[in-house]
Design a protein around this motif. Structure first.
Motif, mmCIF file in Angstrom:
data_model
loop_
_atom_site.group_PDB
_atom_site.id
_atom_site.type_symbol
_atom_site.label_atom_id
_atom_site.label_comp_id
_atom_site.label_asym_id
_atom_site.label_seq_id
_atom_site.Cartn_x
_atom_site.Cartn_y
_atom_site.Cartn_z
ATOM 1 N N VAL A 30 0.871 -1.174 0.000
ATOM 2 C CA VAL A 30 0.000 0.000 0.000
ATOM 3 C C VAL A 30 0.908 1.225 0.000
ATOM 4 O O VAL A 30 1.880 1.274 0.749
ATOM 5 N N THR A 31 0.577 2.212 -0.829
ATOM 6 C CA THR A 31 1.425 3.405 -0.902
ATOM 7 C C THR A 31 0.627 4.645 -1.260
ATOM 8 O O THR A 31 -0.423 4.561 -1.901
ATOM 9 N N LEU A 45 -4.074 5.569 4.038
ATOM 10 C CA LEU A 45 -3.182 4.419 3.915
ATOM 11 C C LEU A 45 -3.340 3.480 5.107
ATOM 12 O O LEU A 45 -3.344 2.246 4.946
ATOM 13 N N GLN A 67 -4.702 -0.330 4.955
ATOM 14 C CA GLN A 67 -3.897 -1.390 5.573
ATOM 15 C C GLN A 67 -4.742 -2.201 6.549
ATOM 16 O O GLN A 67 -4.738 -3.439 6.505
ATOM 17 N N VAL A 124 0.291 -7.000 4.653
ATOM 18 C CA VAL A 124 0.420 -5.669 4.077
ATOM 19 C C VAL A 124 1.747 -5.019 4.464
ATOM 20 O O VAL A 124 2.146 -5.056 5.620
ATOM 21 N N ASN A 182 3.025 -1.219 4.250
ATOM 22 C CA ASN A 182 2.545 0.140 4.016
ATOM 23 C C ASN A 182 3.766 1.045 3.848
ATOM 24 O O ASN A 182 4.508 1.275 4.796
#
Length: 148
Positions: free
Chosen positions: A19-20, A31, A35, A45, A47
């Protein structure tokens, strides 16, 4: 034939997800929310956080070999960074099988079907614009999950 370090990994459970945020987006809460949602769905995940440079996102995907990259934006300018990012990702053979989705507030004028179509044509597998159905995102991720 693929080098050993890039060989297909057997799947028997949760997805590996990165995730970004985008380079121009300093928001964090979105974010963390994504997550936690993905972890609640049983996925693993990583992040990367907000304001992540494009090269760092690409290299992190090469390092972590995720099944899915989730890009989130809140500042309303996500579409500006989104095209060059997916172009850089799709140019890497190591990431050929990785799915990538983008969502959030991608423009200042609200959801835009034309913009979503452009992002899909650029290389994203799905676009989830602000105000969209969270269930659609969860369903998309669920359709990817491998069950034992």
């Amino acid at each position: 034939m693929k080098p050993v370090e890039w060989a297909d990994r057997p799947r028997s459970g949760p997805l590996d997800v990165v995730v970004t945020g985008l380079p121009s987006d300093a928001h964090t809460w979105n974010l963390v929310f994504i997550q936690l949602l993905l972890e609640d769905l049983g996925h693993k995940v990583v992040n990367l956080g907000p304001c992540v440079p494009q090269d760092e996102i690409v290299e992190s995907c090469c390092k972590f070999e995720p099944d899915l990259l989730v890009v989130s934006s809140v500042n309303g300018h996500g579409h500006h960074d989104a095209g060059p990012l997916i172009e850089a990702i799709r140019s890497r053979w190591e990431l050929a099988g990785m799915r990538a989705v983008i969502g959030g507030k991608l423009g200042v004028g609200g959801p835009d079907r034309q913009r979503s179509g452009e992002l899909v044509r650029a290389g994203y597998d799905a676009v989830f614009e602000d105000g969209g159905d969270l269930e659609a995102f969860s369903s998309y991720v669920g359709s990817m999950a491998v069950t034992p």
